[in-house]
Design a protein around this motif. Structure first.
Motif, mmCIF file in Angstrom:
data_model
loop_
_atom_site.group_PDB
_atom_site.id
_atom_site.type_symbol
_atom_site.label_atom_id
_atom_site.label_comp_id
_atom_site.label_asym_id
_atom_site.label_seq_id
_atom_site.Cartn_x
_atom_site.Cartn_y
_atom_site.Cartn_z
ATOM 1 N N GLY A 44 0.851 -1.159 -0.033
ATOM 2 C CA GLY A 44 0.117 0.019 -0.004
ATOM 3 C C GLY A 44 0.748 1.146 -0.106
ATOM 4 O O GLY A 44 0.224 2.314 -0.118
ATOM 5 N N GLY A 45 2.269 1.089 0.003
ATOM 6 C CA GLY A 45 3.088 2.208 0.012
ATOM 7 C C GLY A 45 3.195 2.981 1.639
ATOM 8 O O GLY A 45 3.460 4.314 1.329
ATOM 9 N N PHE A 46 2.900 2.311 2.414
ATOM 10 C CA PHE A 46 2.805 2.870 3.716
ATOM 11 C C PHE A 46 3.881 2.778 4.602
ATOM 12 O O PHE A 46 4.250 2.984 5.790
ATOM 13 C CB PHE A 46 1.583 2.332 4.765
ATOM 14 N N CYS A 47 5.071 1.980 4.167
ATOM 15 C CA CYS A 47 6.305 1.863 4.733
ATOM 16 C C CYS A 47 7.467 2.774 4.172
ATOM 17 O O CYS A 47 7.583 3.194 3.018
ATOM 18 C CB CYS A 47 6.721 0.323 4.449
ATOM 19 N N PRO A 48 8.345 3.017 5.058
ATOM 20 C CA PRO A 48 9.409 3.943 4.582
ATOM 21 C C PRO A 48 10.213 3.005 3.668
ATOM 22 O O PRO A 48 10.249 1.763 3.764
ATOM 23 C CB PRO A 48 10.484 4.138 6.089
ATOM 24 N N LEU A 49 10.979 3.489 2.724
ATOM 25 C CA LEU A 49 11.783 2.850 1.755
ATOM 26 C C LEU A 49 12.954 2.267 2.706
ATOM 27 O O LEU A 49 13.541 3.168 3.451
ATOM 28 C CB LEU A 49 12.455 3.840 0.605
ATOM 29 N N THR A 50 13.520 1.047 2.070
ATOM 30 C CA THR A 50 14.826 0.766 2.855
ATOM 31 C C THR A 50 16.049 1.328 2.282
ATOM 32 O O THR A 50 15.820 1.818 1.291
ATOM 33 C CB THR A 50 14.869 -0.782 2.902
ATOM 34 N N PRO A 51 17.247 1.261 3.024
ATOM 35 C CA PRO A 51 18.322 1.912 2.471
ATOM 36 C C PRO A 51 18.763 1.360 1.132
ATOM 37 O O PRO A 51 19.113 2.335 0.302
ATOM 38 C CB PRO A 51 19.330 1.521 3.745
ATOM 39 N N LYS A 52 18.502 0.255 0.867
ATOM 40 C CA LYS A 52 18.990 -0.337 -0.411
ATOM 41 C C LYS A 52 17.861 0.175 -1.487
ATOM 42 O O LYS A 52 18.169 0.445 -2.452
ATOM 43 C CB LYS A 52 18.538 -2.153 -0.493
ATOM 44 N N VAL A 78 16.173 2.951 -1.555
ATOM 45 C CA VAL A 78 16.674 4.221 -1.768
ATOM 46 C C VAL A 78 17.529 4.386 -2.758
ATOM 47 O O VAL A 78 17.795 5.144 -3.670
ATOM 48 C CB VAL A 78 17.081 5.039 -0.662
ATOM 49 N N GLY A 79 18.772 3.693 -2.612
ATOM 50 C CA GLY A 79 19.997 3.536 -3.519
ATOM 51 C C GLY A 79 19.473 3.153 -5.042
ATOM 52 O O GLY A 79 19.882 3.945 -5.679
ATOM 53 N N LEU A 105 22.907 0.998 1.107
ATOM 54 C CA LEU A 105 23.062 2.340 0.298
ATOM 55 C C LEU A 105 24.302 2.715 -0.061
ATOM 56 O O LEU A 105 24.329 3.166 -1.080
ATOM 57 C CB LEU A 105 22.101 3.087 1.202
ATOM 58 N N ARG A 106 25.335 2.568 0.769
ATOM 59 C CA ARG A 106 26.714 2.892 0.613
ATOM 60 C C ARG A 106 27.205 2.346 -0.686
ATOM 61 O O ARG A 106 28.065 2.795 -1.481
ATOM 62 C CB ARG A 106 27.245 2.694 1.886
ATOM 63 N N SER A 107 26.584 0.966 -0.897
ATOM 64 C CA SER A 107 26.859 0.291 -2.065
ATOM 65 C C SER A 107 26.712 0.969 -3.587
ATOM 66 O O SER A 107 27.482 0.839 -4.572
ATOM 67 C CB SER A 107 26.846 -1.288 -2.072
ATOM 68 N N VAL A 162 15.092 14.675 -0.445
ATOM 69 C CA VAL A 162 14.323 13.426 -0.527
ATOM 70 C C VAL A 162 14.230 12.653 0.723
ATOM 71 O O VAL A 162 14.854 12.251 1.480
ATOM 72 C CB VAL A 162 15.290 12.389 -1.422
ATOM 73 N N PRO A 163 12.907 12.304 0.995
ATOM 74 C CA PRO A 163 12.377 11.657 2.180
ATOM 75 C C PRO A 163 11.942 10.559 1.906
ATOM 76 O O PRO A 163 11.279 10.299 0.820
ATOM 77 C CB PRO A 163 11.065 12.711 2.673
ATOM 78 N N SER A 164 12.478 9.432 2.662
ATOM 79 C CA SER A 164 12.194 8.107 2.321
ATOM 80 C C SER A 164 10.707 7.817 2.928
ATOM 81 O O SER A 164 10.257 6.623 2.772
ATOM 82 C CB SER A 164 13.226 7.235 3.169
ATOM 83 N N TYR A 165 10.356 8.740 3.781
ATOM 84 C CA TYR A 165 8.913 8.360 4.418
ATOM 85 C C TYR A 165 8.219 9.883 4.786
ATOM 86 O O TYR A 165 8.809 10.697 4.836
ATOM 87 C CB TYR A 165 9.051 7.936 5.504
ATOM 88 N N SER A 166 6.890 9.776 4.283
ATOM 89 C CA SER A 166 6.163 11.300 4.242
ATOM 90 C C SER A 166 5.714 11.495 5.887
ATOM 91 O O SER A 166 4.514 11.405 6.145
ATOM 92 C CB SER A 166 4.962 11.324 3.547
ATOM 93 N N GLY A 167 6.374 11.449 6.865
ATOM 94 C CA GLY A 167 6.255 11.610 8.120
ATOM 95 C C GLY A 167 6.297 13.211 8.645
ATOM 96 O O GLY A 167 6.342 14.236 7.424
ATOM 97 N N ASN A 168 6.441 13.689 9.678
ATOM 98 C CA ASN A 168 6.264 15.111 9.995
ATOM 99 C C ASN A 168 7.223 15.640 9.655
ATOM 100 O O ASN A 168 7.095 16.804 9.132
ATOM 101 C CB ASN A 168 6.001 15.292 11.506
#
Length: 482
Positions: free
Chosen positions: A295-303, A305-306, A337-339, A381-387
């Motif tokens: 549903g798109g309600f989770c933060p993106l993982t570091p991977k 995001v990369g 993400l660093r990779s 770039v936010p990985s999640y749409s929080g406050n």
């Protein structure tokens, strides 16, 4: 036989037209063979964005050197379309008059609750007061033409009976008239809990503009925070000029709250379940992690995001400032993400231990540093749409000269899963899909979205776009506007 047939053909006397057609045929056939082989060569040289074969997490993923995205597309700010910020009162505005009535408020919650709802203590367990985070004197003097703010009640009112009141979120104007009636009976109203928010829409224009004057003019960080925040920005500029501020909301509390366990071990998932179960003010205890992610309600993982940033076209050398608390899983997760982008920077890399010492045990003050660096970044770039993400996006939209890329998490999860299963190739076509998906998610000034169709009653307020995420149209005007 081919050689013999060709000799016989050439030995006969042929018309010039026949010979020309034969030469054209040979030439066309040669071109076809060349293109067929060249296509195979190009295909072999392409590197997918993510390998479908198993590999260790520490292994650097294949890069995509064939993606050549123009600098303007990567870093250019969205067009302002002739719009500008506007916070001045209208000609009908009347500032509050002193009537000997007071409203006492205790700020509680995290940094962004304090900015938007004056909430300071709910989860953060931070002893910071309002004046520890914000420049209190600046706040008082900036708003003196609108409302009188005092640090303490007059001595003669310290012991008078006070009406106790909870603010109610998304209230209509009728609610504020009720508050006025309370003042007829009491000189002091005490707000017991202040983590509520004003309605997003249908408030008078001058109320909305006062809101923006408080948010973007009156609320300035305390001098120590402001000074170090600006220094962090300067040091980033010295390192690489342009930078992305990534609000990587992959922290323990957020994963537990959302019930998102994709990519975690069984032990980690159980730890988060126990945290959610034992946090009393979190109403939802049982959450289907798979449904949350789809549903798109989770933060993106570091991977994720990369993969996302690489698909947008940002090169591996891109300087990325990570605005976040402690990442769940530590360096093992960050390495994913660093990779993709090895040039990751944290405030701990930019500031000295002595500079950060004063903020070490104050999460709200530490978050304020991230807020400043995020506001000043070339791309946010936010990985999640929080406050935090909504507050920064709204502030940048108000300023009007900054790019904010808001990931379409629901759409991205579908593509990520197709990539993992092999339905998608991590090539230029995959990059094109992601760039098209985010073509209109760049933080441009646009009218705030209303409630979702078919939603009625108070539930519709939750589906509206937050005023703090987008203060347009009330605080962003055309040159012809009042």
């Amino acid at each position: 036989m081919k050689s013999s047939s060709t000799s016989k053909f050439l030995s006969r006397k042929q018309s010039p037209t026949t010979i020309a057609l034969y030469i054209i045929f040979i030439f066309a056939f040669s071109i076809f063979i060349f293109l067929f082989n060249a296509g195979n060569i190009v295909e072999d040289q392409r590197h997918p964005i993510i390998s479908h074969e198993s590999r260790s997490q520490s292994e650097t993923p294949p890069l995509s050197p064939f993606l050549q995205i123009a600098d303007e597309e990567l870093w250019g700010a969205p067009s302002s379309h002739g719009l500008h910020s506007c916070v001045k009162p209208t000609s009908k505005y009347k500032a509050a008059q002193g009537i000997g009535r007071y409203l006492t408020v205790k700020s509680n919650g995290g940094l962004n609750q304090m900015r938007t709802g004056l909430d300071k203590r709910s989860f953060w367990q931070d002893s910071s007061s309002f004046s520890d985070i914000f420049d209190e004197l600046h706040f008082i003097t900036t708003l003196q033409g609108d409302v009188r703010v005092v640090r303490e009640l007059p001595k003669e009112l310290e012991l008078v009976p006070r009406a106790r009141k909870h603010f109610t979120s998304w209230s209509s104007m009728g609610y504020y008239k009720e508050m006025m009636q309370l003042w007829e009976e009491h000189q002091v109203i005490h707000v017991v809990k202040s983590d509520s928010r004003l309605a997003n829409n249908d408030l008078p224009l001058d109320i909305q503009r006062l809101r923006c004057r408080a948010l973007y003019h009156a609320l300035r960080f305390s001098p120590p925070i402001e000074s170090l925040g600006k220094n962090l920005v300067d040091r980033l500029r010295m390192r690489g000029g342009r930078y992305i501020a990534l609000h990587l909301r992959y922290e323990k509390d957020m994963l537990a709250f959302t019930g998102c366990t994709y990519g975690l071990t069984d032990a980690e998932s159980e730890e988060l379940r126990i945290l959610r179960e034992n946090t009393k003010h979190w109403k939802v205890k049982e959450i289907n992690s798979t449904e949350q992610r789809i549903g798109g309600f989770c933060p993106l993982t570091p991977k994720e995001v990369g993969i996302f940033l690489q698909a947008l076209g940002y090169p591996p050398s891109t300087l990325i400032y990570v605005a976040a608390g402690e990442i769940y899983g530590g360096e093992a997760r960050l390495s994913e993400l660093r990779s993709y982008f090895p040039n990751l920077v944290f405030k701990e890399n930019l500031a000295t231990e002595q500079e950060l010492k004063a903020f070490a045990k104050h999460a709200s003050q530490s978050a304020a540093l991230d807020y400043i660096v995020s506001i000043e970044s070339d791309v946010f770039v936010p990985s999640y749409s929080g406050n935090m993400a909504r507050a920064v996006e709204g502030h940048r939209r108000f300023l009007g000269h900054c790019k904010t890329i808001s990931p379409d998490r629901k759409g991205l999860v579908r593509l990520f899963d197709e990539l993992e299963s092999g339905e998608q190739r991590g090539d230029s076509s995959f990059s094109y899909l992601i760039r098209q998906m985010h073509k209109n998610r760049q933080g441009a000034r646009r009218k705030r979205k209303g409630p979702s169709p078919g939603i009625k009653g108070k539930a519709r307020f939750r589906t509206e776009e937050s005023f703090y995420e987008n203060p347009y149209p009330e605080c962003i005007c055309s040159s012809k506007a009042v």
